[in-house]
Design a protein around this motif. Structure first.
Motif, PDB file in Angstrom:
ATOM      1  N   ILE B  44       0.805  -1.222   0.000  1.00 57.35           N
ATOM      2  CA  ILE B  44       0.000   0.000   0.000  1.00 57.35           C
ATOM      3  C   ILE B  44       0.846   1.284   0.000  1.00 57.35           C
ATOM      4  O   ILE B  44       0.565   2.204  -0.767  1.00 57.35           O
ATOM      5  N   PRO B  45       1.901   1.364   0.806  1.00 58.98           N
ATOM      6  CA  PRO B  45       2.704   2.596   0.775  1.00 58.98           C
ATOM      7  C   PRO B  45       3.255   2.897  -0.622  1.00 58.98           C
ATOM      8  O   PRO B  45       3.392   4.059  -0.996  1.00 58.98           O
ATOM      9  N   TYR B  46       3.545   1.859  -1.368  1.00 58.28           N
ATOM     10  CA  TYR B  46       4.131   2.060  -2.705  1.00 58.28           C
ATOM     11  C   TYR B  46       3.061   2.416  -3.725  1.00 58.28           C
ATOM     12  O   TYR B  46       3.319   3.070  -4.719  1.00 58.28           O
ATOM     13  N   TYR B  47       1.825   2.005  -3.434  1.00 55.13           N
ATOM     14  CA  TYR B  47       0.675   2.467  -4.220  1.00 55.13           C
ATOM     15  C   TYR B  47       0.457   3.954  -3.951  1.00 55.13           C
ATOM     16  O   TYR B  47       0.204   4.743  -4.864  1.00 55.13           O
ATOM     17  N   LEU B  48       0.597   4.354  -2.682  1.00 54.45           N
ATOM     18  CA  LEU B  48       0.367   5.757  -2.319  1.00 54.45           C
ATOM     19  C   LEU B  48       1.360   6.704  -2.984  1.00 54.45           C
ATOM     20  O   LEU B  48       1.040   7.852  -3.250  1.00 54.45           O
ATOM     21  N   LEU B 119     -15.422  11.421  11.566  1.00 54.90           N
ATOM     22  CA  LEU B 119     -15.546  12.419  10.495  1.00 54.90           C
ATOM     23  C   LEU B 119     -14.986  11.866   9.177  1.00 54.90           C
ATOM     24  O   LEU B 119     -14.089  11.022   9.189  1.00 54.90           O
ATOM     25  N   PRO B 120     -15.527  12.356   8.041  1.00 54.97           N
ATOM     26  CA  PRO B 120     -15.086  11.794   6.752  1.00 54.97           C
ATOM     27  C   PRO B 120     -13.625  12.101   6.409  1.00 54.97           C
ATOM     28  O   PRO B 120     -13.070  11.483   5.504  1.00 54.97           O
ATOM     29  N   GLN B 121     -13.008  13.025   7.120  1.00 56.82           N
ATOM     30  CA  GLN B 121     -11.589  13.328   6.862  1.00 56.82           C
ATOM     31  C   GLN B 121     -10.652  12.385   7.617  1.00 56.82           C
ATOM     32  O   GLN B 121      -9.432  12.511   7.516  1.00 56.82           O
ATOM     33  N   VAL B 122     -11.215  11.484   8.399  1.00 60.73           N
ATOM     34  CA  VAL B 122     -10.381  10.586   9.214  1.00 60.73           C
ATOM     35  C   VAL B 122     -10.392   9.177   8.605  1.00 60.73           C
ATOM     36  O   VAL B 122     -11.457   8.622   8.336  1.00 60.73           O
ATOM     37  N   HIS B 123      -9.211   8.628   8.373  1.00 61.30           N
ATOM     38  CA  HIS B 123      -9.118   7.287   7.793  1.00 61.30           C
ATOM     39  C   HIS B 123      -8.037   6.484   8.479  1.00 61.30           C
ATOM     40  O   HIS B 123      -7.039   7.034   8.938  1.00 61.30           O
ATOM     41  N   SER B 124      -8.232   5.167   8.502  1.00 67.14           N
ATOM     42  CA  SER B 124      -7.127   4.311   8.881  1.00 67.14           C
ATOM     43  C   SER B 124      -6.371   3.977   7.592  1.00 67.14           C
ATOM     44  O   SER B 124      -6.798   4.370   6.505  1.00 67.14           O
ATOM     45  N   CYS B 125      -5.265   3.287   7.695  1.00 68.51           N
ATOM     46  CA  CYS B 125      -4.521   2.909   6.483  1.00 68.51           C
ATOM     47  C   CYS B 125      -4.275   1.419   6.553  1.00 68.51           C
ATOM     48  O   CYS B 125      -3.204   0.974   6.956  1.00 68.51           O
ATOM     49  N   TRP B 126      -5.293   0.646   6.178  1.00 68.14           N
ATOM     50  CA  TRP B 126      -5.174  -0.786   6.343  1.00 68.14           C
ATOM     51  C   TRP B 126      -5.514  -1.547   5.057  1.00 68.14           C
ATOM     52  O   TRP B 126      -4.914  -2.558   4.728  1.00 68.14           O
ATOM     53  N   ASP B 130      -8.943   2.061   2.003  1.00 66.75           N
ATOM     54  CA  ASP B 130      -8.364   3.156   2.790  1.00 66.75           C
ATOM     55  C   ASP B 130      -7.346   3.928   1.949  1.00 66.75           C
ATOM     56  O   ASP B 130      -7.298   5.160   1.982  1.00 66.75           O
ATOM     57  N   ALA B 131      -6.531   3.174   1.231  1.00 69.64           N
ATOM     58  CA  ALA B 131      -5.456   3.805   0.452  1.00 69.64           C
ATOM     59  C   ALA B 131      -6.023   4.749  -0.607  1.00 69.64           C
ATOM     60  O   ALA B 131      -5.492   5.838  -0.828  1.00 69.64           O
ATOM     61  N   ARG B 132      -7.128   4.335  -1.240  1.00 68.83           N
ATOM     62  CA  ARG B 132      -7.751   5.210  -2.244  1.00 68.83           C
ATOM     63  C   ARG B 132      -8.225   6.507  -1.592  1.00 68.83           C
ATOM     64  O   ARG B 132      -8.047   7.594  -2.130  1.00 68.83           O
ATOM     65  N   ASN B 133      -8.816   6.391  -0.405  1.00 66.60           N
ATOM     66  CA  ASN B 133      -9.281   7.582   0.306  1.00 66.60           C
ATOM     67  C   ASN B 133      -8.122   8.492   0.694  1.00 66.60           C
ATOM     68  O   ASN B 133      -8.213   9.714   0.569  1.00 66.60           O
ATOM     69  N   ILE B 134      -7.059   7.891   1.144  1.00 61.49           N
ATOM     70  CA  ILE B 134      -5.891   8.690   1.545  1.00 61.49           C
ATOM     71  C   ILE B 134      -5.300   9.379   0.320  1.00 61.49           C
ATOM     72  O   ILE B 134      -4.975  10.566   0.350  1.00 61.49           O
ATOM     73  N   ALA B 135      -5.188   8.638  -0.779  1.00 64.74           N
ATOM     74  CA  ALA B 135      -4.624   9.223  -2.003  1.00 64.74           C
ATOM     75  C   ALA B 135      -5.456  10.432  -2.450  1.00 64.74           C
ATOM     76  O   ALA B 135      -4.925  11.433  -2.926  1.00 64.74           O
ATOM     77  N   ARG B 136      -6.761  10.346  -2.262  1.00 61.86           N
ATOM     78  CA  ARG B 136      -7.653  11.433  -2.678  1.00 61.86           C
ATOM     79  C   ARG B 136      -7.427  12.681  -1.813  1.00 61.86           C
ATOM     80  O   ARG B 136      -7.394  13.804  -2.315  1.00 61.86           O
ATOM     81  N   LEU B 137      -7.231  12.482  -0.513  1.00 61.87           N
ATOM     82  CA  LEU B 137      -7.154  13.622   0.408  1.00 61.87           C
ATOM     83  C   LEU B 137      -5.734  14.129   0.665  1.00 61.87           C
ATOM     84  O   LEU B 137      -5.551  15.279   1.058  1.00 61.87           O
ATOM     85  N   ALA B 138      -4.748  13.267   0.463  1.00 61.86           N
ATOM     86  CA  ALA B 138      -3.365  13.675   0.757  1.00 61.86           C
ATOM     87  C   ALA B 138      -2.749  14.316  -0.479  1.00 61.86           C
ATOM     88  O   ALA B 138      -1.908  13.740  -1.157  1.00 61.86           O
ATOM     89  N   ARG B 163       4.389  12.267  -1.007  1.00 60.38           N
ATOM     90  CA  ARG B 163       3.265  12.885  -1.707  1.00 60.38           C
ATOM     91  C   ARG B 163       3.270  14.401  -1.553  1.00 60.38           C
ATOM     92  O   ARG B 163       2.412  15.088  -2.093  1.00 60.38           O
ATOM     93  N   GLY B 164       4.206  14.911  -0.758  1.00 58.59           N
ATOM     94  CA  GLY B 164       4.367  16.358  -0.650  1.00 58.59           C
ATOM     95  C   GLY B 164       3.424  17.033   0.326  1.00 58.59           C
ATOM     96  O   GLY B 164       3.178  18.236   0.244  1.00 58.59           O
ATOM     97  N   VAL B 165       2.886  16.268   1.304  1.00 56.90           N
ATOM     98  CA  VAL B 165       1.990  16.896   2.279  1.00 56.90           C
ATOM     99  C   VAL B 165       2.811  17.500   3.420  1.00 56.90           C
ATOM    100  O   VAL B 165       3.982  17.172   3.603  1.00 56.90           O
ATOM    101  N   ASN B 166       2.189  18.405   4.189  1.00 52.00           N
ATOM    102  CA  ASN B 166       2.803  18.900   5.422  1.00 52.00           C
ATOM    103  C   ASN B 166       2.365  17.981   6.537  1.00 52.00           C
ATOM    104  O   ASN B 166       1.202  17.982   6.925  1.00 52.00           O
ATOM    105  N   LEU B 167       3.293  17.202   7.042  1.00 57.91           N
ATOM    106  CA  LEU B 167       2.917  16.110   7.934  1.00 57.91           C
ATOM    107  C   LEU B 167       3.276  16.386   9.392  1.00 57.91           C
ATOM    108  O   LEU B 167       4.361  16.866   9.699  1.00 57.91           O
TER     109      LEU B 167
END
Ligand SMILES: Cc1cc2nc3c(=O)[nH]c(=O)nc-3n(C[C@H](O)[C@H](O)[C@H](O)COP(=O)(O)OP(=O)(O)OC[C@H]3O[C@@H](n4cnc5c(N)ncnc54)[C@H](O)[C@@H]3O)c2cc1C
Ligand code: SF4
Ligand code: SF4
Lengths: 160, 417
Positions: B44-48, B119-126, B130-138, B163-167
């Motif tokens: 999954i991390p490599y998909y992200l 909340l819809p902005q909160v996801h796990s990464c399992w 989940d990965a699709r949701n994270i990719a959309r928001l990150a 992905r260039g986010v501020n983490l």
């Protein structure tokens, strides 16, 4: 009959020709630090031991890979990494108990001995026959694999 | 012989393949409830980071492989297991019989009771979903808060940075990956992350997540801080998927309790992978390890025993490797040491180099390192082979980087004059 690398440390003079040949074959440069075979030096005793992947039957590296990036080359029996599939997760580098599959920061992938597709350049380059590529029947290398495997309890369940 | 496997992750797939090899005529089926073909969470991390697409996470070529091996793959959820009738009930109401059953259902992420995690902005990464949701928001430049700097948190941390986010990472423990690395190694990771521009709050927890303007959320921290984020990721632990065993009487604790043949308290039911609480090589106790190498080893050992060709195994070694934005760390076995055991260490904070070896008498029982990528697997070899190191123990105490030399000298016949 399938062949395997036969290493006779007693004949090794530590000249590092194998490391040069391996790095040239795989990277196009003479850079021993990028060789897949490594000569270990035991200064106290003035002894040398070339060491690389034994293409072991258990293939811990292959089994641990999450994306099927390591496969067996049907002609040589070598366990070969596909650069296209490898994602660089490094799980194979902790799974191989011999330490012979390693991460290369430059490419972001792992590297290991692939027997050069059946013409291992280390053996070709070795001036003293410390490394030879011979019928796999019952070489010293096999004995070495056997003794190394025996020392690992998790190898025991592989029968069958 | 009917072999039934529940769960289409690495443990289930390796088990099916091993069964096919050792029992060529058996009926073998894998039942998995995720909509995708069997895939690997680890990818999954490599998909992200778009290093692979979804198909790059698949464990095998889904079209050709299972068919060629004559392994049936069923996409369904198993609701119930009946060990008396030797069948399972699927979500669609159908039942399937088995002679031998393998539980390889993995685990699911759990969250602490923090208000706002729904909340819809909160996801796990399992999962891939989940990965699709994270990719959309990150998205590049957006603010992301990661709750939990455990192993999984740290694994996805790198992908998020790429992905260039501020983490910003929040960890309740006093250091990063507290269950994989000691204070020094965890400290190196933390200063490395800060140097890469990642916000790291250790000994800190999230008190609440609340909706704010423009699709953002506000994250309130126990140290008084307040962070605005487009995405909050929870990596706060997992729990074994045991529900389907309710009512079977099979012994469970944190996972399915299994013996050295991966057999549960019911002789026809085996368990493997994240759901199994199997013998740990180092302690001899039954533990849930929840790592990929253990899942595949479990799968293989369970399958051999289901086919009647197996042996007792010696327990699996707990081990992890982590790449934190270019800084590689790993740990093996009893990396925290044993009472009365010696240890050897080399620590160079400026160069981000660390290696720590833990001995019990003459043998190596644990190790951890930071900044080292070459030959680290041999630490597994040294530990699992229980080699009596003799003179080499003193040499390793003086220079703990000589692990490969020690292994070769202790295991190979160096046939020289
Ligand atoms: C993002 C991420 C990164 C990771 N990175 C690493 C790493 O670098 N190194 C490492 O060692 N480990 C890593 N892991 C952990 C590793 O992925 C797991 O240890 C491994 O997936 C366990 O395999 P498994 O087959 O036991 O379970 P899983 O892979 O979880 O597979 C179990 C399957 O069973 C299904 N299932 C559950 N219940 C039912 C039911 N009732 N009926 C039907 N199907 C069911 C599940 O949906 C799932 O598809 C990572 C995990 C994640 C999420
Ligand atoms: S790299 Fe290691 S595990 Fe893989 S085949 Fe070679 S010796 Fe075996
Ligand atoms: S580093 Fe590459 S070859 Fe090794 S396990 Fe990961 S994906 Fe497979």
């Amino acid at each position: 009959m399938q062949k395997s690398l036969h290493i006779d440390p007693g004949k090794c003079t530590g000249c590092l020709q194998c490391e040069m040949a391996c790095s040239y074959e795989h990277t196009g440069t003479f850079n021993p630090s990028r060789s897949f075979i490594k000569v270990f030096t035991f200064h106290d005793e003035g002894r040398f031991a070339p060491y690389t992947c034994t293409q072991c039957d258990e293939a811990w590296c292959m089994r641990a890979c999450p994306v099927d990036a390591i496969s067996i080359d049907a002609s040589t029996g070598a366990k070969v990494v596909s650069d296209d599939k490898c994602v660089g997760c490094k799980v194979c580098t902790i799974a191989c108990p011999f330490g012979t599959i390693n991460y290369a920061q430059t490419t972001g992938k792992v590297v290991k001995c692939d027997l050069c597709g059946g013409d291992p350049q280390c053996a070709a380059a070795c001036p003293t026959d410390a490394i030879t590529y011979i019928d796999a029947d019952w070489t010293g290398y096999d004995r070495m694999m056997a003794s190394a495997a025996k020392s690992l309890p998790s190898a025991e369940t592989t029968a069958g | 012989m009917k072999h039934l496997i529940i769960g289409a992750g690495p443990a289930g797939v390796i088990a099916a393949e091993t069964l096919r090899k050792s029992d060529p005529d058996a009926e073998i089926a894998i039942i998995g409830d995720e909509p995708e073909p069997p895939y690997s969470r680890m990818a999954i991390p490599y998909y992200l980071i778009e290093n692979v697409d979804e198909s790059g996470t698949y464990l095998r070529d889904p079209k050709a492989h299972f068919k060629a091996q004559n392994i049936e793959v069923v996409q369904q959820r198993v609701d119930k297991v009946d060990t008396g009738k030797k069948n399972v009930t699927l979500a669609d109401g159908k039942t399937r019989d088995f002679d031998k059953l393998l539980i390889a259902t993995g685990s699911h992420p759990i969250s602490p009771p923090i208000p706002g995690l729904d909340l819809p902005q909160v996801h796990s990464c399992w999962t891939l979903e989940d990965a699709r949701n994270i990719a959309r928001l990150a998205q590049s430049g957006s603010n992301v808060v990661l709750i939990g700097a455990g192993f999984i948190g740290c694994i996805i941390l790198e992908a998020l940075v790429k992905r260039g986010v501020n983490l910003t990472v929040i960890e309740t423990g006093n250091r990063m990956v507290p269950r994989m690395l000691d204070d020094k190694a965890g400290g190196l990771l933390e200063s490395w992350c800060k140097q890469q521009g990642i916000g790291v709050h250790t000994s800190c927890s999230v008190e609440s997540v609340t909706a704010a303007d423009g699709d953002q959320v506000e994250v309130a921290l126990s140290d008084g801080g307040n962070l605005s984020a487009a995405l909050v990721i929870t990596a706060t632990g997992v729990k074994a998927n045991l529900d389907l065993l309710d009512g079977t009487g099979i012994d469970t604790d944190f996972g399915v309790l299994v013996n050295k043949r991966m057999q549960s308290s019911d002789e026809n039911v085996y368990a493997a992978g994240d759901v199994a609480q199997g013998v740990d090589f180092s302690t001899g106790n039954q533990e849930v390890q929840a790592i990929q190498p253990t899942a595949t080893d479990h799968g293989r050992i369970a399958a051999l025993n289901m086919a009647g060709k197996g042996d007792e195994h010696q327990g699996t070694l707990n081990m992890n490797v982590l790449d934190t934005v270019g800084l590689v760390s790993c740990s093996f076995g009893l990396w925290m040491g044993v009472d009365g055991g010696d240890s050897a260490e080399l620590y160079n904070a400026d160069e981000y180099q660390y290696i720590n070896l833990q001995f019990d008498g003459e043998t190596l029982v644990g190790a951890s390192s930071v900044g080292k990528t070459q030959h680290i697997g041999v630490l597994r070899g040294l530990i699992e082979s229980r080699i009596e190191l003799g003179d080499w123990k003193q040499k390793l105490m003086a220079d703990p980087t000589l692990i490969m030399d020690a292994y070769i000298a202790c295991t190979q016949e160096l046939g020289y004059a």
